[in-house]
Design a protein around this motif. Structure first.
Motif, PDB file in Angstrom:
ATOM      1  N   ALA A 244       0.830  -1.207   0.000  1.00  0.00           N
ATOM      2  CA  ALA A 244       0.000   0.000   0.000  1.00  0.00           C
ATOM      3  C   ALA A 244       0.866   1.259   0.000  1.00  0.00           C
TER       4      ALA A 244
ATOM      5  N   SER B 180      -5.092   7.197   1.640  1.00  0.00           N
ATOM      6  CA  SER B 180      -5.917   6.710   0.517  1.00  0.00           C
ATOM      7  C   SER B 180      -5.505   5.297   0.125  1.00  0.00           C
ATOM      8  N   ARG B 181      -4.187   5.093   0.074  1.00  0.00           N
ATOM      9  CA  ARG B 181      -3.689   3.767  -0.316  1.00  0.00           C
ATOM     10  C   ARG B 181      -4.023   2.718   0.749  1.00  0.00           C
TER      11      ARG B 181
ATOM     12  N   GLN C 133      -6.544   2.811   2.744  1.00  0.00           N
ATOM     13  CA  GLN C 133      -7.994   2.573   2.638  1.00  0.00           C
ATOM     14  C   GLN C 133      -8.262   1.587   1.502  1.00  0.00           C
ATOM     15  N   GLN C 134      -7.587   1.828   0.383  1.00  0.00           N
ATOM     16  CA  GLN C 134      -7.779   0.964  -0.792  1.00  0.00           C
ATOM     17  C   GLN C 134      -7.295  -0.469  -0.515  1.00  0.00           C
TER      18      GLN C 134
END
Ligand code: GAP
Length: 456
Positions: A85, A286-287, A289-290
């Motif tokens: 991530a 963001s990463r 979360q993804q």
């Protein structure tokens, strides 16, 4: 000796620092009795005190003096998806070439481009391999079977431990944006170029703080943290004319950064990075979360429950690198006499008392006539408040020099007058000035001198 020779001799060089560090117990080569382990160093009795004090100074600055920053101590071993991530699996690489003849390994970006184009070894002229990407993360394995299924990485930065805990901290401490999380801990990088003593090593310590802000407010806080970090070094007593800013150009920016400035220090080998202040945008959260599938949005009650992924301003300092900087900055070979022999010189470390490994050394003028016992008694009184040392061996001048060499800011000397009137001598390291104070005023005198300390 001419004035320029005196100036030359007084300078810190890396050779002098390395030699002093070994001689006086600051830093030793790792596993020295086996020939040493490259990329790793051990901190001796003086080194560990200095390192702990720098760490404590940073921690106080970043947490105690900032109401909106809390601490964390995350594990070194993290779920391997963390590093996918974060982008480290893909991007945390150095371009490397090997020489087929002399077998040396080089970073391609540090070789003369003409030689690289001809695939010519800069050392022996042999043939170089094609450039390969080499990931800097150390791999290890969890569990009894080493078949790749238990692959783990040793963290290459402490920052990710903060990002993966950000929601836990928001919830458990009811943190409101803007707020920060500070952490100090070990990091590991399989660095190819490990020279200049402890400047760049494979195992080192970082002091990082991640500050979570509302998107759109990132530039304001980026500037705020640049100012704060600059001011920190002034408080640490570093010579500020040795520091400068370096803004990262587009080709230097890390994969996560929108803007980045390094604070550089003029080490004996030139200006080099000391710490970085980075605008990491909302890339990391963001990463995560993804990759984790977990909602990492912040619910902003101050803005009508608006949901967003915070931007992050990072201040990232190397603790072990800062220790090297403090040593280089403090070091001086000072001419203090005119006898024409080695006694004209002293080696002195001008540490700020707040980080000096020993704050006060208590020295009896003589061992006999009850002076040693009296000095031990005075040391006992000071112990609770200060890091103390006691030395009764050899001439008093030699003992002062020994304390100068490890940067002890104050020596307290106990002599025959002490027995008569209860006064002691306080000797100041930088000026070598001596004053006489009453024993009962000693603690207050030292505390005042620490508070008002300015390098002499
Ligand atoms: N989290 C961001 C980050 O790790 P970095 O610029 O790669 O950024 C931050 O590292 C600081 O860590 C550097 O400014 C330096 O003080 C220290 N550092 C990095 N690599 C190091 C190494 N191999 N040895 C010693 N210190 C290192």
């Amino acid at each position: 000796m001419s004035e320029s020779n005196v100036e030359d001799r007084s300078q810190a060089t890396m050779e002098k620092i390395v030699s002093l560090c070994k001689r006086r117990g600051f830093v030793f080569q790792s596993s020295e009795i086996y020939g040493g382990q490259a990329g790793a160093w051990d901190y001796g009795p003086m080194g560990v005190e200095l390192k702990n004090r720098i760490q404590r100074f940073w921690w106080k600055e970043m947490t105690q003096l900032h109401d909106d920053i809390v601490g964390l101590d995350a594990a070194i071993l993290m779920h391997p998806r963390t590093w996918e991530a974060s982008g480290h699996v893909e991007n945390f690489t150095d371009p490397l070439v090997d020489c087929k003849k002399c077998k040396q390994r080089f970073r391609a970006d540090q070789i003369d481009p003409a030689k690289l184009a001809k695939k010519e070894c800069p050392e022996c002229g042999g043939e170089l391999t094609d450039t390969r990407k080499f990931n800097l993360m150390f791999k290890t394995n969890i569990g009894p079977v080493d078949d790749g299924s238990g692959l783990l990485y040793l963290r290459p930065e402490t920052a990710q431990g903060i990002y993966v805990n950000y929601k836990n901290i928001v919830q458990s401490k009811r943190m409101k944006i803007p707020f920060g999380i500070a952490q100090v801990g070990k990091a590991f990088r399989n660095e190819i170029v490990i020279k200049n003593f402890i400047f760049r090593t494979c195992e080192f310590e970082q002091m990082e703080m991640q500050y979570f802000v509302k998107p759109g407010e990132d530039e304001k806080f980026f500037n705020y943290w640049r100012e704060q970090r600059w001011a920190y070094y002034a408080k640490l007593g570093v010579r500020m004319d040795k520091l400068r800013w370096h803004q990262h150009g587009p080709d230097e920016l890390a994969h996560y950064a929108k803007d980045a400035y390094d604070i550089e220090y003029e080490f004996p080998m030139g200006f080099k990075e000391l710490e970085g202040v980075h605008n990491r945008t909302n890339y990391d959260l963001s990463r995560h979360q993804q990759f984790s599938g977990k909602d990492l949005q912040y619910i902003d009650q101050e803005s009508g429950n608006e949901r967003y992924i915070p931007f992050i301003i990072e201040t990232s300092a190397g603790l072990t690198r800062q220790l090297l900087m403090v040593l280089c900055d403090a070091y001086e070979d000072q001419k203090v006499g005119d006898k024409g022999n080695e006694d004209d010189w002293r080696t002195v470390l001008h540490f700020h008392p707040i980080v000096a490994p020993v704050t006060v050394a208590v020295l009896p003028l003589m061992k006999k006539d009850g002076l040693a016992e009296l000095a031990q008694d005075i040391r006992r009184e000071l112990k609770d408040e200060f890091a103390t040392d006691y030395d009764q061996g050899g001439a008093i001048g030699r003992r002062y020099r020994r304390q100068d060499e490890v940067g002890t800011p104050f020596c307290v000397t106990v002599d025959y007058q002490t027995k008569e009137d209860g006064t002691v001598t306080v000797r100041f390291r930088d000026s070598m000035e001596q004053i006489r104070v009453k024993r009962e005023e000693l603690e207050a005198t030292l505390k005042k001198a620490i508070k008002e300390y300015k390098r002499g």
